[in-house]
Design an enzyme around this catalytic site. Structure first.
Site, short mmCIF file in Angstrom:
data_model
loop_
_atom_site.label_atom_id
_atom_site.label_comp_id
_atom_site.label_asym_id
_atom_site.label_seq_id
_atom_site.Cartn_x
_atom_site.Cartn_y
_atom_site.Cartn_z
N GLU A 23 0.37 -0.98 0.01
CA GLU A 23 -0.28 -0.10 0.26
C GLU A 23 1.07 0.61 -0.15
O GLU A 23 0.46 2.77 -0.25
CB GLU A 23 -0.87 -0.23 1.10
CG GLU A 23 -2.20 -1.01 1.36
CD GLU A 23 -3.13 -0.59 2.23
OE1 GLU A 23 -2.58 -0.87 3.34
OE2 GLU A 23 -4.04 -0.47 2.28
N TYR A 55 -16.25 26.74 1.35
CA TYR A 55 -15.99 24.75 1.38
C TYR A 55 -15.22 24.52 0.66
O TYR A 55 -14.62 23.35 0.70
CB TYR A 55 -17.11 24.26 1.44
CG TYR A 55 -18.08 24.71 0.46
CD1 TYR A 55 -18.45 24.91 -0.92
CD2 TYR A 55 -19.56 25.33 0.64
CE1 TYR A 55 -18.91 25.85 -1.67
CE2 TYR A 55 -20.73 26.00 -0.03
CZ TYR A 55 -20.23 26.63 -1.51
OH TYR A 55 -21.41 27.17 -2.36
N VAL A 74 -6.32 5.39 8.63
CA VAL A 74 -7.32 5.96 8.57
C VAL A 74 -7.65 7.09 9.90
O VAL A 74 -8.22 8.44 9.17
CB VAL A 74 -8.58 5.93 8.20
CG1 VAL A 74 -7.94 5.29 6.47
CG2 VAL A 74 -8.70 4.13 8.72
N GLU A 75 -7.65 6.15 10.39
CA GLU A 75 -7.26 7.36 12.08
C GLU A 75 -6.93 8.33 11.97
O GLU A 75 -7.28 10.23 12.58
CB GLU A 75 -8.04 6.09 13.40
CG GLU A 75 -8.05 4.67 13.52
CD GLU A 75 -8.16 4.08 13.08
OE1 GLU A 75 -7.60 3.80 11.58
OE2 GLU A 75 -8.39 2.54 13.07
N LYS A 100 -13.04 4.17 2.87
CA LYS A 100 -11.58 3.84 2.20
C LYS A 100 -12.13 2.29 1.59
O LYS A 100 -12.35 1.24 1.43
CB LYS A 100 -10.78 3.36 2.93
CG LYS A 100 -9.33 2.52 2.65
CD LYS A 100 -8.20 2.29 3.38
CE LYS A 100 -7.14 1.48 2.69
NZ LYS A 100 -6.39 1.45 3.52
N1 LIG Z 1 -8.74 0.17 12.04
C1 LIG Z 1 -8.53 0.24 10.55
N2 LIG Z 1 -8.92 -0.50 10.13
C2 LIG Z 1 -7.43 -1.31 9.31
C3 LIG Z 1 -6.47 0.11 9.20
C4 LIG Z 1 -6.86 1.18 9.32
O1 LIG Z 1 -6.60 1.76 8.70
N3 LIG Z 1 -7.86 1.92 9.81
N4 LIG Z 1 -6.05 -0.31 8.15
C5 LIG Z 1 -5.68 -1.92 7.75
C6 LIG Z 1 -5.25 -1.97 5.93
O2 LIG Z 1 -4.05 -1.03 5.56
C7 LIG Z 1 -6.25 -2.18 4.81
O3 LIG Z 1 -6.69 -1.27 4.64
C8 LIG Z 1 -5.44 -2.81 3.99
O4 LIG Z 1 -7.13 -3.52 2.83
C9 LIG Z 1 -6.32 -2.81 7.48
N5 LIG Z 1 -6.95 -2.43 9.17
#
Ligand SMILES: Nc1nc2c(c(=O)[nH]1)N=C([C@H](O)[C@@H](O)CO)CN2
Length: 122
Positions: A23, A55, A74-75, A100
């Site tokens: 990734e 905006y 993503v957090e 995502k």
């Molecule tokens: N809570 C999360 N769980 C996961 C994340 C994330 O960012 N926050 N990311 C992944 C991997 O990057 C996934 O998206 C790859 O497919 C897995 N779990």
């Protein structure tokens, strides 16, 4: 309680995002939903853009932040976006959803949603 908001739905950002090595070599789309408290009365009464939360300006700043450096989680994206919106634009309360899609094969969508700040600001 201030109930007025400015919102942006499904802002597409091409991001280096993810925890796995593969990734980190590609970009993937993230779609951000933003909801921001803002009192519209001054802008509406004056019809003056200077009193509005733009905006377009917010969307540009958020896109630059998300696309400007890699993130694993993503957090982290959600937290940094919330902090940017609050500190740069003087927004007292923000809800940020980071979508995502495609990250889990059998899921239509996934991601995180956070709220920061207080909606009870006068
Ligand atoms: N809570 C999360 N769980 C996961 C994340 C994330 O960012 N926050 N990311 C992944 C991997 O990057 C996934 O998206 C790859 O497919 C897995 N779990």
């Amino acid at each position: 309680m201030q109930a007025d908001t400015v919102f942006v739905d499904q802002l597409k950002c091409e991001a280096v995002i993810g925890v796995f090595d593969w990734e980190k070599q590609i970009t993937q789309p993230l779609f951000l939903d933003l909801e921001m408290s803002w009192d519209h009365r001054p802008a509406a009464a004056s019809d003056d853009y200077r009193h509005a939360l733009c905006y377009d300006t917010v969307s540009t700043a958020v896109t630059e932040l998300v696309e400007g450096r890699p993130h694993e989680l993503v957090e982290t994206v959600a937290e940094r976006v919330a902090e940017l919106i609050r500190s740069r634009f003087g927004v007292h309360w923000v809800r940020v959803t980071v979508n995502k899609p495609g990250a889990v094969k059998n899921a239509a969508n996934l991601g995180v949603r956070i709220e920061r700040g207080s909606r009870t600001h006068p």
